[in-house]
Motif scaffolding. Structure first.
Motif, PDB file in Angstrom:
ATOM      1  N   GLU A  69      25.473  54.486  60.844  1.00 53.43           N
ATOM      2  CA  GLU A  69      23.888  54.548  61.551  1.00 53.43           C
ATOM      3  C   GLU A  69      23.711  53.452  60.833  1.00 53.43           C
ATOM      4  N   VAL A  70      23.457  52.465  61.066  1.00 51.52           N
ATOM      5  CA  VAL A  70      23.056  50.768  60.485  1.00 51.52           C
ATOM      6  C   VAL A  70      21.627  50.731  60.406  1.00 51.52           C
ATOM      7  N   ALA A  71      21.498  51.006  59.426  1.00 53.91           N
ATOM      8  CA  ALA A  71      19.934  50.976  58.428  1.00 53.91           C
ATOM      9  C   ALA A  71      18.993  49.878  57.946  1.00 53.91           C
ATOM     10  N   GLY A  72      17.607  50.217  57.312  1.00 50.24           N
ATOM     11  CA  GLY A  72      16.863  49.448  56.499  1.00 50.24           C
ATOM     12  C   GLY A  72      16.769  47.836  56.974  1.00 50.24           C
ATOM     13  N   PHE A  73      16.956  47.543  56.605  1.00 46.45           N
ATOM     14  CA  PHE A  73      16.656  45.763  56.475  1.00 46.45           C
ATOM     15  C   PHE A  73      17.459  44.844  56.029  1.00 46.45           C
ATOM     16  N   ALA A  74      18.059  44.129  57.198  1.00 45.08           N
ATOM     17  CA  ALA A  74      18.955  42.985  56.757  1.00 45.08           C
ATOM     18  C   ALA A  74      20.529  44.193  56.347  1.00 45.08           C
ATOM     19  N   PRO A  75      21.210  45.025  56.890  1.00 40.35           N
ATOM     20  CA  PRO A  75      22.430  45.851  56.291  1.00 40.35           C
ATOM     21  C   PRO A  75      23.471  44.648  57.165  1.00 40.35           C
ATOM     22  N   PRO A  77      28.262  47.610  53.036  1.00 43.46           N
ATOM     23  CA  PRO A  77      30.025  47.919  52.716  1.00 43.46           C
ATOM     24  C   PRO A  77      30.851  46.785  53.502  1.00 43.46           C
ATOM     25  N   THR A  78      32.623  47.076  52.583  1.00 41.15           N
ATOM     26  CA  THR A  78      33.280  46.595  53.729  1.00 41.15           C
ATOM     27  C   THR A  78      33.496  48.126  54.016  1.00 41.15           C
ATOM     28  N   GLU A 122      27.990  45.847  47.318  1.00 40.98           N
ATOM     29  CA  GLU A 122      28.869  45.535  47.835  1.00 40.98           C
ATOM     30  C   GLU A 122      30.110  46.690  48.174  1.00 40.98           C
ATOM     31  N   SER A 123      29.810  47.689  48.767  1.00 40.24           N
ATOM     32  CA  SER A 123      31.022  48.659  48.362  1.00 40.24           C
ATOM     33  C   SER A 123      32.242  48.713  49.115  1.00 40.24           C
ATOM     34  N   ILE A 124      32.712  49.428  48.804  1.00 41.68           N
ATOM     35  CA  ILE A 124      34.406  49.182  49.249  1.00 41.68           C
ATOM     36  C   ILE A 124      34.611  50.721  50.080  1.00 41.68           C
ATOM     37  N   LEU A 125      34.630  50.932  50.833  1.00 46.34           N
ATOM     38  CA  LEU A 125      35.063  51.926  51.834  1.00 46.34           C
ATOM     39  C   LEU A 125      36.409  51.865  52.396  1.00 46.34           C
ATOM     40  N   GLU A 126      37.172  52.812  52.357  1.00 45.02           N
ATOM     41  CA  GLU A 126      38.750  51.905  52.369  1.00 45.02           C
ATOM     42  C   GLU A 126      40.211  53.281  52.417  1.00 45.02           C
TER      43      GLU A 126
END
Length: 168
Positions: free
Chosen positions: A109-115, A94-95, A73-77
């Protein structure tokens, strides 16, 4: 968690959160705090919360700027990411707020399962392939309206996308 403050400068380093709940914050902002690495710049594999704020991330286009793994649950700001293969590759949730992704091969790129990323107040432009490449099952929430394709979703608000070619 702990907080690390980073002063102005150009750093040829990588950041690996290595399962730590930690905040890494630039004291002088994106214009003055640059992390340059030919490979992966930031790896976030955290169970729970972490923060990356106030940096420019750049380097060769052979690897990603940031990769966010599951359960993060990272925040990239307040970031600028350019000249990477994927500006941000997402497997977690992430937010992403006030981030500019420019001159990458793919912005996100939105990858993986259930991002389930949340994207706000961001600019994604002049990336050579896609501003956002969806490589996973998900839906999109925009203006509080949801289209769900699976149990996860992407929230996008106040984002600017540009499909034009790369800046030279």
């Amino acid at each position: 968690g702990d907080t690390i403050f980073v002063g102005q400068g150009r750093y040829n380093e990588q950041i690996d959160y290595n399962y730590r709940k930690i905040a890494i914050i630039s004291t002088d902002g994106v214009s003055n705090t640059i992390i340059n690495h030919e490979s992966l710049v930031v790896r976030i594999e955290t169970v729970g919360w972490c923060l990356l704020k106030g940096f420019t991330l750049t380097g060769g286009t052979s690897h990603h700027g940031i990769i966010v793994f599951d359960d993060s649950e990272s925040i990239l700001e307040d970031l600028v990411i350019y000249n990477k293969s994927n500006g941000i590759e997402i497997y977690g949730s992430p937010t992403i707020n006030n981030v500019t992704l420019v001159n990458n091969i793919r912005g996100i790129e939105v990858a993986g399962f259930a991002p389930s990323p949340i994207l706000t107040n961001s600019i994604i432009w002049y990336n050579t392939d896609f501003p956002i490449f969806f490589n996973a099952a998900f839906g999109i929430i925009t203006d509080r309206k949801s289209t769900r394709l699976n149990s996860s979703h992407v929230v996008i608000s106040y984002a600017v996308f540009c499909l034009k070619k790369k800046i030279y």
